[in-house]
Scaffold this active site. Sequence first.
Site, PDB file in Angstrom:
ATOM      1  N   PRO A  28      44.275  89.455 -44.623  1.00 14.01           N
ATOM      2  CA  PRO A  28      44.080  89.412 -42.871  1.00 14.01           C
ATOM      3  C   PRO A  28      42.958  88.573 -42.354  1.00 14.01           C
ATOM      4  CG  PRO A  28      44.614  92.061 -44.033  1.00 14.01           C
ATOM      5  CD  PRO A  28      44.387  90.644 -45.041  1.00 14.01           C
ATOM      6  N   LYS A  29      42.846  87.507 -41.465  1.00 13.30           N
ATOM      7  CA  LYS A  29      42.008  87.158 -40.901  1.00 13.30           C
ATOM      8  C   LYS A  29      40.943  88.299 -40.302  1.00 13.30           C
ATOM      9  CE  LYS A  29      40.032  82.865 -39.129  1.00 13.30           C
ATOM     10  NZ  LYS A  29      39.253  84.043 -37.329  1.00 13.30           N
ATOM     11  N   TRP A  30      39.402  88.052 -40.833  1.00 14.19           N
ATOM     12  CA  TRP A  30      38.935  88.984 -39.477  1.00 14.19           C
ATOM     13  C   TRP A  30      37.963  88.159 -38.405  1.00 14.19           C
ATOM     14  CZ3 TRP A  30      40.409  93.859 -40.161  1.00 14.19           C
ATOM     15  CH2 TRP A  30      41.500  93.666 -41.618  1.00 14.19           C
TER      16      TRP A  30
END
Length: 346
Positions: A28-30
Amino acid sequence: MMVPRDLAPMEAKLVGELPDGPGWQFEPKWDGFRALVYRNGDDVDIVSKSGKSLARYFPEIEALVAAVAQDRFVLDGELILPVGDILSFDALQARLHPAESRVRKLSVETPAQLMLFDCLQDGDDDLLTKPLVTRRAALEEFHFRHGGASLLLSPCGDLNAARSWLVRSGGALDGVVSKRLNEPYRAGERAMLKVKQHRTADCVVGGFRRAKDGSGVASLLLGLYDNAGRLNHVGFTSGIAAGERAALAERLRPLIEAPGFTGKAPGGPSRWNNGEESAWEPLRSELVAEVLYDQVTGARFRHGTRLLRWRLDKAPAQCTMDQLAYELRPAELETLDHQAAGSPKR
């Protein structure tokens, strides 16, 4: 030897779709502050992507790192900050305050978390030249020994898991990052790939700004209704073709009428207008535009949006704030982790 303090983090190149084929790890890209975390005995630092220390702005994370029962490591991760039931980029920005007393107060009231996604040094072992598969194993072992409620491990998975994150997050996830399992840590290079999550919203055009020469429309000002029925300014769209700006101004001219926005309104100084007042024309709430946006901060679009089409079939009153997709909620982190086929199962 320690990994150098001025190391530039590995970055990602924006692409349109997730890569297919073997040899990829997906995460996931936070939506937070990227940070390299250094610990060498009593020396602790949290370094931003620009090379500046963030330690004084996040004393709770500095203390967290100092309390780890291992005196030498370098980690790559993201500072995130949950407020209520959403992750708040505004709350992160509020930490960049000159007054230490203010920062200390916020660190207690709204503590940040550190989301880990790479291990560059583990004890005396420099892992920069090791493949991702080796670094990930070291990171999982580190988190197993030292992780907790504020020291988190970012999930990882295969292509199916990545597609699932994008679909099941309901638009709340910022995107997905793809990394090659056999590559070393390529500091300062765009060696990763990222797919950004984009969302759409139907907005009322509550006003517009004219081009500097007054000949056409420079940008449309967008609004959404809140629960009290007030039209709040939430952002703008300015990607209007030069050849269409004069005709659009003529289309809007009969609709010019105050107040335009009945809740939060545009017009004040901002970083976009060099601190100067920026005049705008109010419009009757009749036109609806569908726009493409990426992120929401403080109940408005963080960046400019892209005009997709006019929604002549939609009533302005239907354009409400509940369309906005906020960043992933803390309660969904565990759910997201379970969805990842490659997440560690300890």
